[in-house]
Write an enzyme that holds these catalytic residues in place. Structure first.
Site, PDB file in Angstrom:
ATOM      1  N   SER A  79       0.824  -1.212   0.000  1.00 53.33           N
ATOM      2  CA  SER A  79       0.000   0.000   0.000  1.00 53.33           C
ATOM      3  C   SER A  79       0.858   1.262   0.000  1.00 53.33           C
ATOM      4  O   SER A  79       1.999   1.269   0.470  1.00 53.33           O
ATOM      5  CB  SER A  79      -0.913   0.024   1.226  1.00 53.33           C
ATOM      6  OG  SER A  79      -1.742  -1.108   1.247  1.00 53.33           O
TER       7      SER A  79
HETATM    8  N1  SAH Z   1      -1.190  -4.417   3.800  1.00 55.47           N
HETATM    9  C1  SAH Z   1      -0.588  -4.870   2.588  1.00 55.47           C
HETATM   10  C2  SAH Z   1      -1.527  -4.709   1.425  1.00 55.47           C
HETATM   11  C3  SAH Z   1      -1.359  -5.819   0.465  1.00 55.47           C
HETATM   12  S1  SAH Z   1      -2.553  -5.842  -0.831  1.00 55.47           S
HETATM   13  C4  SAH Z   1       0.725  -4.163   2.320  1.00 55.47           C
HETATM   14  O1  SAH Z   1       0.856  -2.987   2.660  1.00 55.47           O
HETATM   15  O2  SAH Z   1       1.621  -4.770   1.727  1.00 55.47           O
HETATM   16  C5  SAH Z   1      -3.858  -6.786  -0.094  1.00 55.47           C
HETATM   17  C6  SAH Z   1      -3.520  -8.183   0.339  1.00 55.47           C
HETATM   18  O3  SAH Z   1      -4.748  -8.788   0.778  1.00 55.47           O
HETATM   19  C7  SAH Z   1      -2.969  -9.096  -0.748  1.00 55.47           C
HETATM   20  O4  SAH Z   1      -1.760  -9.642  -0.325  1.00 55.47           O
HETATM   21  C8  SAH Z   1      -4.047 -10.165  -0.901  1.00 55.47           C
HETATM   22  O5  SAH Z   1      -3.534 -11.447  -1.228  1.00 55.47           O
HETATM   23  C9  SAH Z   1      -4.690 -10.157   0.480  1.00 55.47           C
HETATM   24  N2  SAH Z   1      -6.040 -10.715   0.520  1.00 55.47           N
HETATM   25  C10 SAH Z   1      -7.061 -10.563  -0.369  1.00 55.47           C
HETATM   26  N3  SAH Z   1      -8.154 -11.237   0.037  1.00 55.47           N
HETATM   27  C11 SAH Z   1      -7.810 -11.838   1.226  1.00 55.47           C
HETATM   28  C12 SAH Z   1      -8.505 -12.703   2.140  1.00 55.47           C
HETATM   29  N4  SAH Z   1      -9.755 -13.088   1.928  1.00 55.47           N
HETATM   30  N5  SAH Z   1      -7.848 -13.119   3.231  1.00 55.47           N
HETATM   31  C13 SAH Z   1      -6.557 -12.750   3.468  1.00 55.47           C
HETATM   32  N6  SAH Z   1      -5.856 -11.956   2.639  1.00 55.47           N
HETATM   33  C14 SAH Z   1      -6.466 -11.504   1.528  1.00 55.47           C
END
Ligand code: SAH
Length: 230
Positions: A79
């Site tokens: 993010s």
């Molecule tokens: N907080 C993270 C954002 C990553 S993007 C950062 O700053 O790096 C969002 C993430 O949510 C992705 O890695 C994706 O695989 C995860 N995601 C999506 N749906 C999900 C679910 N149902 N359960 C767990 N993770 C999920």
């Protein structure tokens, strides 16, 4: 040590980084976040002290302290620092947090920020490879108050535990009941919600008389999906 009480980022060359993590580079990022309206001093300090380059691929490390989202593989992104700061600030508005659940560990960067403002952070990720990579990045950052699970966040954390704060970092078309169910009394939940192709950050608070909802601002997140993959 990158502990909550720490005020210095440098303990070895890998963590401190060379050149790109100069104090000036980080100060510039913090100045930009202030200009964009981030007010919480503890959040700004944590962003300043968190080695974001540890959470992205080396080839992209020169962009680590720019205020942009970056690819982390598997069609996912780390993010943007602004949104990390904004969501953290929203969770902290009522004071310090004991326990926080994050859904969507991704790179582990948001997890690292939360780990410095809460006593204990729990984070779930559905993609096994990202879960494992985040685990080693958080270990390199020497953050030990974090528990990670490779599981589907639609089901919440796999115990009956309640959390003071819950942060979802993927956009959901509906509000998972298991998440509101794991919010402690007076707890706060921030989640990007998608409706008719538009996403907005939503703040939900649990009160004695039920849940309050507040729309904060438009956002762009990857979708929240179901199930786990290796
Ligand atoms: N907080 C993270 C954002 C990553 S993007 C950062 O700053 O790096 C969002 C993430 O949510 C992705 O890695 C994706 O695989 C995860 N995601 C999506 N749906 C999900 C679910 N149902 N359960 C767990 N993770 C999920």
């Amino acid at each position: 040590m990158l502990s909550k009480s720490s005020n210095n980022q440098s303990h070895d060359a890998g963590v401190a980084g060379i050149g790109m993590t100069s104090a000036r580079t980080r100060d510039r990022l913090v100045d930009r976040l202030k200009q964009q309206g981030i007010k919480s001093e503890p959040v700004l300090e944590v962003i300043r002290n968190t080695p974001r380059h540890l959470f992205i691929e080396e080839a992209m490390a020169h962009k680590a302290y720019e205020d942009t989202a970056l690819p982390i593989g598997f069609d996912q992104t780390i993010s943007q620092p602004y949104i990390v700061a904004r969501m953290t600030e929203l969770l902290l508005e009522d004071g310090p947090l004991r326990t926080v659940l994050e859904v969507g560990t991704g790179s582990g960067y948001q997890t690292a920020v939360l780990a410095q403002v809460a006593d204990r952070v729990f984070s779930v990720e559905r993609i096994g490879a990202l879960h494992r990579r985040a685990e080693s990045a958080l270990a390199r950052a020497e953050l030990t108050n974090v528990s990670l699970r490779h599981t589907d966040g639609n089901d919440g954390w796999p115990t009956s535990m309640k959390f003071d704060g819950i942060m979802v970092t993927a956009a959901s078309k509906s509000l998972p009941k298991s998440l509101t169910g794991q919010l402690a009394m007076d707890g706060r939940l921030v989640i990007p919600v998608e409706q008719e192709g538009e996403q907005a950050l939503c703040l939900i608070c649990r009160t004695e008389s039920g849940f309050t909802h507040e729309l904060i601002e438009p956002v762009h997140f990857v979708p929240m999906l179901e199930g786990v993959i290796e």
